[in-house]
Design a protein around this motif. Structure first.
Motif, PDB file in Angstrom:
ATOM      1  N   TYR A  82       0.851  -1.189   0.000  1.00 20.85           N
ATOM      2  CA  TYR A  82       0.000   0.000   0.000  1.00 20.85           C
ATOM      3  C   TYR A  82       0.889   1.241   0.000  1.00 20.85           C
ATOM      4  N   LEU A  83       0.967   1.900  -1.158  1.00 21.75           N
ATOM      5  CA  LEU A  83       1.772   3.108  -1.285  1.00 21.75           C
ATOM      6  C   LEU A  83       0.890   4.283  -1.676  1.00 21.75           C
ATOM      7  N   ASP A  84      -0.221   4.401  -0.961  1.00 23.50           N
ATOM      8  CA  ASP A  84      -1.146   5.511  -1.203  1.00 23.50           C
ATOM      9  C   ASP A  84      -1.543   6.172   0.107  1.00 23.50           C
ATOM     10  N   GLY A  85      -0.669   6.058   1.119  1.00 23.83           N
ATOM     11  CA  GLY A  85      -0.971   6.667   2.407  1.00 23.83           C
ATOM     12  C   GLY A  85      -0.972   8.173   2.383  1.00 23.83           C
ATOM     13  N   ASN A  86      -0.439   8.774   1.303  1.00 20.64           N
ATOM     14  CA  ASN A  86      -0.500  10.227   1.177  1.00 20.64           C
ATOM     15  C   ASN A  86      -1.797  10.676   0.511  1.00 20.64           C
TER      16      ASN A  86
ATOM     17  N   ILE B   1      -1.465  -4.372  -5.427  1.00 21.72           N
ATOM     18  CA  ILE B   1      -0.409  -3.363  -5.397  1.00 21.72           C
ATOM     19  C   ILE B   1      -1.097  -2.011  -5.545  1.00 21.72           C
ATOM     20  N   LEU B   2      -1.048  -1.177  -4.504  1.00 21.82           N
ATOM     21  CA  LEU B   2      -1.875   0.025  -4.481  1.00 21.82           C
ATOM     22  C   LEU B   2      -1.045   1.307  -4.423  1.00 21.82           C
ATOM     23  N   PRO B   3      -0.503   1.742  -5.566  1.00 18.51           N
ATOM     24  CA  PRO B   3       0.026   3.095  -5.664  1.00 18.51           C
ATOM     25  C   PRO B   3      -1.084   4.022  -6.152  1.00 18.51           C
ATOM     26  N   ASP B   4      -0.742   5.229  -6.552  1.00 11.33           N
ATOM     27  CA  ASP B   4      -1.711   6.205  -7.030  1.00 11.33           C
ATOM     28  C   ASP B   4      -1.366   6.582  -8.457  1.00 11.33           C
TER      29      ASP B   4
ATOM     30  N   GLY C 118       1.562   9.564 -14.652  1.00 16.35           N
ATOM     31  CA  GLY C 118       2.377   9.373 -13.458  1.00 16.35           C
ATOM     32  C   GLY C 118       1.846   8.350 -12.478  1.00 16.35           C
ATOM     33  N   ILE C 119       2.722   7.501 -11.974  1.00 17.33           N
ATOM     34  CA  ILE C 119       2.425   6.697 -10.790  1.00 17.33           C
ATOM     35  C   ILE C 119       3.068   7.406  -9.611  1.00 17.33           C
ATOM     36  N   ARG C 120       2.243   7.719  -8.614  1.00 17.51           N
ATOM     37  CA  ARG C 120       2.734   8.404  -7.421  1.00 17.51           C
ATOM     38  C   ARG C 120       2.886   7.382  -6.302  1.00 17.51           C
ATOM     39  N   LEU C 121       4.068   7.357  -5.735  1.00 14.39           N
ATOM     40  CA  LEU C 121       4.383   6.421  -4.650  1.00 14.39           C
ATOM     41  C   LEU C 121       4.388   7.196  -3.339  1.00 14.39           C
ATOM     42  N   GLY C 122       3.322   7.036  -2.567  1.00 14.78           N
ATOM     43  CA  GLY C 122       3.170   7.761  -1.309  1.00 14.78           C
ATOM     44  C   GLY C 122       3.504   6.859  -0.137  1.00 14.78           C
ATOM     45  N   MET C 123       4.533   7.204   0.588  1.00 12.10           N
ATOM     46  CA  MET C 123       5.038   6.344   1.670  1.00 12.10           C
ATOM     47  C   MET C 123       4.821   7.009   3.017  1.00 12.10           C
ATOM     48  N   SER C 124       3.988   6.396   3.843  1.00 13.79           N
ATOM     49  CA  SER C 124       3.673   6.929   5.152  1.00 13.79           C
ATOM     50  C   SER C 124       4.624   6.301   6.176  1.00 13.79           C
ATOM     51  N   PRO C 125       5.506   7.070   6.795  1.00 17.71           N
ATOM     52  CA  PRO C 125       6.582   6.489   7.602  1.00 17.71           C
ATOM     53  C   PRO C 125       6.142   5.569   8.731  1.00 17.71           C
ATOM     54  N   LEU C 126       4.998   5.826   9.338  1.00 15.56           N
ATOM     55  CA  LEU C 126       4.569   4.997  10.453  1.00 15.56           C
ATOM     56  C   LEU C 126       3.962   3.676  10.011  1.00 15.56           C
TER      57      LEU C 126
ATOM     58  N   THR D 262       4.358   2.293   6.435  1.00 13.36           N
ATOM     59  CA  THR D 262       4.907   1.744   5.199  1.00 13.36           C
ATOM     60  C   THR D 262       6.251   1.067   5.465  1.00 13.36           C
ATOM     61  N   SER D 263       6.427  -0.106   4.888  1.00 15.26           N
ATOM     62  CA  SER D 263       7.703  -0.821   5.012  1.00 15.26           C
ATOM     63  C   SER D 263       8.536  -0.645   3.739  1.00 15.26           C
ATOM     64  N   PHE D 264       9.830  -0.874   3.866  1.00 13.70           N
ATOM     65  CA  PHE D 264      10.711  -0.850   2.703  1.00 13.70           C
ATOM     66  C   PHE D 264      10.378  -2.000   1.758  1.00 13.70           C
ATOM     67  N   ALA D 265       9.914  -3.122   2.325  1.00 16.52           N
ATOM     68  CA  ALA D 265       9.527  -4.264   1.487  1.00 16.52           C
ATOM     69  C   ALA D 265       8.366  -3.899   0.575  1.00 16.52           C
ATOM     70  N   GLU D 266       7.422  -3.090   1.058  1.00 19.85           N
ATOM     71  CA  GLU D 266       6.308  -2.653   0.218  1.00 19.85           C
ATOM     72  C   GLU D 266       6.796  -1.836  -0.970  1.00 19.85           C
ATOM     73  N   VAL D 267       7.802  -0.997  -0.733  1.00 17.58           N
ATOM     74  CA  VAL D 267       8.374  -0.201  -1.818  1.00 17.58           C
ATOM     75  C   VAL D 267       8.982  -1.119  -2.868  1.00 17.58           C
ATOM     76  N   GLU D 268       9.779  -2.091  -2.404  1.00 22.79           N
ATOM     77  CA  GLU D 268      10.417  -3.021  -3.332  1.00 22.79           C
ATOM     78  C   GLU D 268       9.381  -3.824  -4.109  1.00 22.79           C
ATOM     79  N   THR D 269       8.360  -4.315  -3.414  1.00 22.09           N
ATOM     80  CA  THR D 269       7.310  -5.103  -4.055  1.00 22.09           C
ATOM     81  C   THR D 269       6.590  -4.301  -5.120  1.00 22.09           C
ATOM     82  N   THR D 270       6.282  -3.054  -4.811  1.00 20.72           N
ATOM     83  CA  THR D 270       5.554  -2.202  -5.753  1.00 20.72           C
ATOM     84  C   THR D 270       6.364  -1.954  -7.015  1.00 20.72           C
TER      85      THR D 270
END
Length: 406
Positions: free
Chosen positions: A32-36, A366-369, A375-383, A385-393
């Motif tokens: 989930y990379l849409d926390g923003n 896989i949920l980016p924006d 554009g695909i927007r990758l929104g990473m919420s620090p509390l 979001t994991s680094f593994a989610e970024v890699e998976t996306t």
């Protein structure tokens, strides 16, 4: 040396916070990379909502207004201000949408500069900001002066200095650009605006809760932002609105409602605004909509904004490295700053095929924006979001790009 996502997650000081959000382990959501756009709900919220229904609402009933709810827009505003805005008490309220708050603040700025005819805004600003400015200009007979910015960047103090003049009443800008993630120099631009005798309204939607903000120290005039992104307030949760203390006594806002007067329950004739920031409240505030963000404020207080910003930088740095390695060779282009000092909590990557690929990614969990035109927007919420989610996306995006077009 490049570190793996597993190593980064294992040494992440904020890793345990992920467990405190609902569905962080949902097998149907691989990343989930849409926390923003919409943050995950805190786990404690389910019980707190039930307790509110059983207790404050269910048993206190109408008495709740006199016991807590009437002042909640102010007390919660002060809490948001103290923890995320760098602002002292008595300058912030919670209650309307960002759209309504922008309308109030821009009209208040125009009322404070009645002899000036111009509103400045950039073409890359979020649609609501632009639409509100266009509507107010038509409504009040003001002129709009537009700032054009380069793709992948945002507004600078030099951009503002080139267009601002003695007829400028108010400048409306976003701290972090919604598409590129460019982080503006708020204190520098604010000084530039003030030097011309104008006022500035800052949209903090994409920075509050993910970047340190110092509204008082930066001498900001007005600001607003939503609470459903990094503050995890839930779909449509109310925005906050800030007005610098010295501007409040003479402030005139255009939506005069019964909750913004000196004595709401006198029900008197004629509108007499409250002395403090309450004058910016209009109608009955959404108390239910203020519950979720209080749980996240507790997490922010526990983690600390410095640690949150540090992880945000680490996440975006890792995402950019993965983009360079896996997507750029396939024709993608980074549309965000590489310099972390001028980058917020998200990045955008452009490719002509992204519009067709995003629905497929969503079907795969896989949920980016997506942000037009490509554009695909990758929104990473620090509390959460994991680094593994970024890699998976990014791996999923690369795999989709390697397949032939249908």
């Amino acid at each position: 040396m490049n570190r793996s996502s597993l190593d980064l997650d294992a040494h992440d000081p904020l890793a345990t916070f992920r467990e405190r959000f609902v569905a962080s382990d949902d097998p149907a959501v691989a990343a989930y990379l849409d926390g923003n756009s919409l943050g995950r709900p805190p786990r404690v919220l389910e019980e707190r909502l039930a307790a509110f229904v059983r207790g404050e609402w269910g048993t206190r009933l109408i008495r709740g207004w006199g016991e807590r709810w009437f002042d909640l827009p102010l007390t919660l505003g002060d809490r948001i201000a103290a923890q995320t805005l760098g602002a002292g008490p008595g300058q912030t309220i919670v209650g309307d949408s960002t759209t309504v708050s922008l309308y109030k603040l821009i009209r208040a700025a125009l009322a404070a500069r009645p002899d000036r005819r111009e509103i400045v805004i950039d073409r890359g600003n979020f649609p609501t900001d632009r639409y509100i400015v266009e509507g107010i200009a038509a409504e009040t007979g003001r002129t709009i002066r537009w700032i054009d910015t380069e793709a992948g960047a945002g507004v600078t103090a030099s951009d503002v200095a080139r267009v601002i003049c003695q007829d400028t009443a108010v400048v409306v800008l976003s701290h972090v650009a919604y598409r590129s993630g460019y982080a503006a120099d708020v204190p520098g631009i604010t000084r530039t605006v003030h030097a011309a005798g104008a006022l500035v309204v800052w949209d903090l939607c994409h920075s509050v809760g993910v970047m340190p903000i110092e509204l008082d120290a930066w001498d900001v005039d007005y600001a607003t932002g939503c609470t459903y992104k990094y503050l995890n307030g839930g779909p449509g949760s109310p925005a906050f609105l800030y007005v610098r203390a010295d501007l409040i006594p003479d402030a005139v806002q255009p939506i005069q409602g019964w909750m913004g007067v000196k004595d709401s329950f006198r029900m008197g004739q004629g509108y007499e605004p409250a002395d403090g920031i309450r004058r910016f409240i209009s109608g009955t505030p959404p108390i239910l909509g203020m519950l979720a963000m209080q749980a996240t404020l507790e997490l922010i207080e526990e983690a600390g904004m410095a640690a949150i910003r540090a992880k945000s930088i680490a996440l975006t740095e890792y995402a950019i490295a993965q983009v360079d390695r896996h997507l750029v060779p396939l024709g993608a282009v980074l549309a965000s700053p590489r310099d972390a000092s001028v980058r917020g909590g998200h990045i955008t990557v452009d490719h002509p095929r992204f519009a067709e690929l995003v629905p497929r990614l969503w079907q795969e969990g896989i949920l980016p924006d997506f942000r037009p035109p490509s554009g695909i927007r990758l929104g990473m919420s620090p509390l959460s979001t994991s680094f593994a989610e970024v890699e998976t996306t990014i791996a999923a995006i690369a795999a989709a790009l390697r397949e032939p077009e249908e």
